[in-house]
Design an enzyme around this catalytic site. Structure first.
Site, short mmCIF file in Angstrom:
data_model
loop_
_atom_site.label_atom_id
_atom_site.label_comp_id
_atom_site.label_asym_id
_atom_site.label_seq_id
_atom_site.Cartn_x
_atom_site.Cartn_y
_atom_site.Cartn_z
N GLY A 224 0.75 5.40 1.23
CA GLY A 224 0.06 6.43 2.01
C GLY A 224 0.59 7.79 1.62
O GLY A 224 1.37 7.92 0.67
N GLY B 143 0.82 -1.21 0.00
CA GLY B 143 0.00 0.00 0.00
C GLY B 143 0.85 1.25 0.00
O GLY B 143 2.04 1.22 0.31
N ASP C 193 -10.47 10.30 10.65
CA ASP C 193 -10.19 10.18 9.21
C ASP C 193 -10.81 8.88 8.66
O ASP C 193 -10.17 8.13 7.93
CB ASP C 193 -8.67 10.18 8.99
CG ASP C 193 -8.29 10.27 7.51
OD1 ASP C 193 -9.14 10.72 6.70
OD2 ASP C 193 -7.15 9.88 7.16
#
Ligand code: ATP
Length: 423
Positions: free
Chosen positions: A22, A20, A130
């Site tokens: 970010g 992933g 978030d």
């Protein structure tokens, strides 16, 4: 971004893949050199990056269901990092895999878990701030929902005192799932996390939120434009096509006071109501169930055997379902499977939701159990004599619960003076 990994981190591990990306770094799959164990390494390119703060918050949250385990964190000359439990894909990725929408049963199953997760985080004194589908991942068990990315999480309660109300605060988190208060600069509290969850529920069900078409603008304009649409759209219009509980939830979240503790049980009960009314599976995940029904039995014969409908379908062992073009047999079989499942789970779901309800200190209302049975409409309690006096017994209504013993077993009925209680 080129990262020189320090030996102190990688002594016993090696980096396998990138899993992933970010805002300030990447997430890698880390493999232990000798043990057959994998981890996730989250790296922040800043030496004192927010990953360190995130790790500290995660340390505080350890032990909670659906909270990733934290193994190690620190920083080197170049970057900061933490090593956590390796999880599966994000709900956003799974949504794409499921053609952009989840079934109502899946949305309800996700929400029931997500509300428990956020309740736990709030109980620990933190706000997430978030929430979005990218932050919700499934675990190795694909039915287990994990809440991740606590980089923007903050305490809302210090020494048992709630933080004070403030406006003119900078916006925090992401625009799409942000609460109206966060858009207008009001300091976030528990209500804002829940409002984000309400938007997520709608997004999962519909596959789209009306303000998602304006993604390509600059950050500031994007926030403003999203706010314009979000604040002007009527809640009923926003929730059109979804069960009424979706709009009830959104109204509830928007009406919470700054310091007010949300009633998590009430929110859960909204989703349990949908589950019960719509006869949904108690725990259903499109990415598992769909996959299974389409993938495992690949030949008609296997399908027919698994469904005991072999008389209707010619016996053969080689025809692949995928290859029978135009017959629509795959859909038909899928429908039969679904119908069979629906029937099978109805009684179980009813019984389990009654037990759940009761855990929330509700009592059994016979009308809820025996919907549509006129003979019972005047009775509030379901007892043994009621059962015996019925022409239409639960076994007629729910053939899966074959006899009286099984019925009482299923709902765990216990005598309490002249009545029976279900618990
Ligand atoms: N424990 C994990 N196991 C597997 N994949 C993970 C894990 N944690 C994060 N990921 C993957 O890495 C991506 C980025 O992780 P994360 O959201 O924590 O980073 P971030 O820098 O805080 O991102 P952003 O600022 O964009 O929210 C996630 O969307 C997910 O795909």
């Amino acid at each position: 971004m080129q990262i020189e990994f320090d030996k102190t981190i990688l002594e016993r591990y090696y980096i396998k893949d990138e899993v992933g990306t970010g805002s300030f770094g990447k997430v890698y799959k880390l493999q232990h050199l000798s043990k057959n164990k994998s981890f996730a390494l989250k790296v922040d390119i800043r030496q004192k990056g927010s990953v360190l703060l995130e790790a500290k918050i995660l340390a505080d949250l350890q032990g909670g269901l659906g909270i990733p385990k934290l193994y190690k964190y620190g920083s080197t000359d170049q970057f900061s990092y933490m090593i956590v439990e390796l999880l599966g894909p994000t709900l956003n990725k799974l949504l794409k895999q499921c053609k952009g929408k989840f079934s109502l049963a899946t949305v309800v199953s996700i929400m029931l878990q997500l509300i428990t997760r956020i309740e736990y985080v709030h109980k620990k004194g933190y706000l997430h701030r978030d929430l979005k589908p990218h932050q919700v991942l499934v675990g190795r068990n694909p039915k287990m929902i994990y809440l991740t990315d606590f980089g923007l999480a903050r305490k809302f309660e210090v020494n048992n005192y709630h933080i004070s109300f403030q406006n003119s605060c900078p916006r925090v988190g992401n625009a799409t799932f942000s609460s109206l208060n966060n858009h207008s600069g009001v300091r976030q509290s528990r209500r804002d996390d829940l409002e984000s969850i309400a938007y997520m529920a709608l997004y999962f069900l519909k596959g789209h939120l009306p303000w998602q078409s304006i993604q390509k603008l600059s950050s500031n304009t994007k926030w403003q434009n999203i706010f314009q649409i979000k604040s002007h759209i009527n809640i009923e219009d926003l929730c059109v096509g979804s069960p009424k509980e979706f709009s009830i939830l959104l109204k509830y979240c928007r009406n919470l006071k700054f310091e007010e503790k949300p009633d998590y049980n009430y929110i859960q009960s909204l989703f349990l109501q949908i589950q019960q009314r719509e006869n949904l599976y108690e725990s259903f995940y499109d990415w598992i169930e769909d996959e299974k029904s389409l993938r495992s039995p690949t030949t008609i014969c296997e399908f027919s055997q698994s469904l005991s409908i072999s008389n209707n379908i010619p016996r053969c062992s080689t025809i692949n379902v995928e290859n029978i073009a135009g017959v629509g047999i795959k859909d038909e079989i899928k429908e039969v499977i679904n119908e069979k499942r629906r029937k099978k789970s109805r009684a179980k779901t009813q019984a389990q939701s009654i037990m759940k309800k009761n855990r929330m200190r509700h009592t059994l209302n016979i009308e809820a159990v025996e919907q549509g049975d006129n003979q019972l409409s005047s009775k509030n309690w379901f007892d043994e004599s009621t059962y015996n006096s019925l022409d239409v017994t639960p076994k007629n209504i729910y053939p899966e619960i074959r006899n009286r013993k099984a019925w009482f077993g299923a709902v765990k009925v216990k005598k309490d003076e002249d009545r029976c209680k279900v618990f």
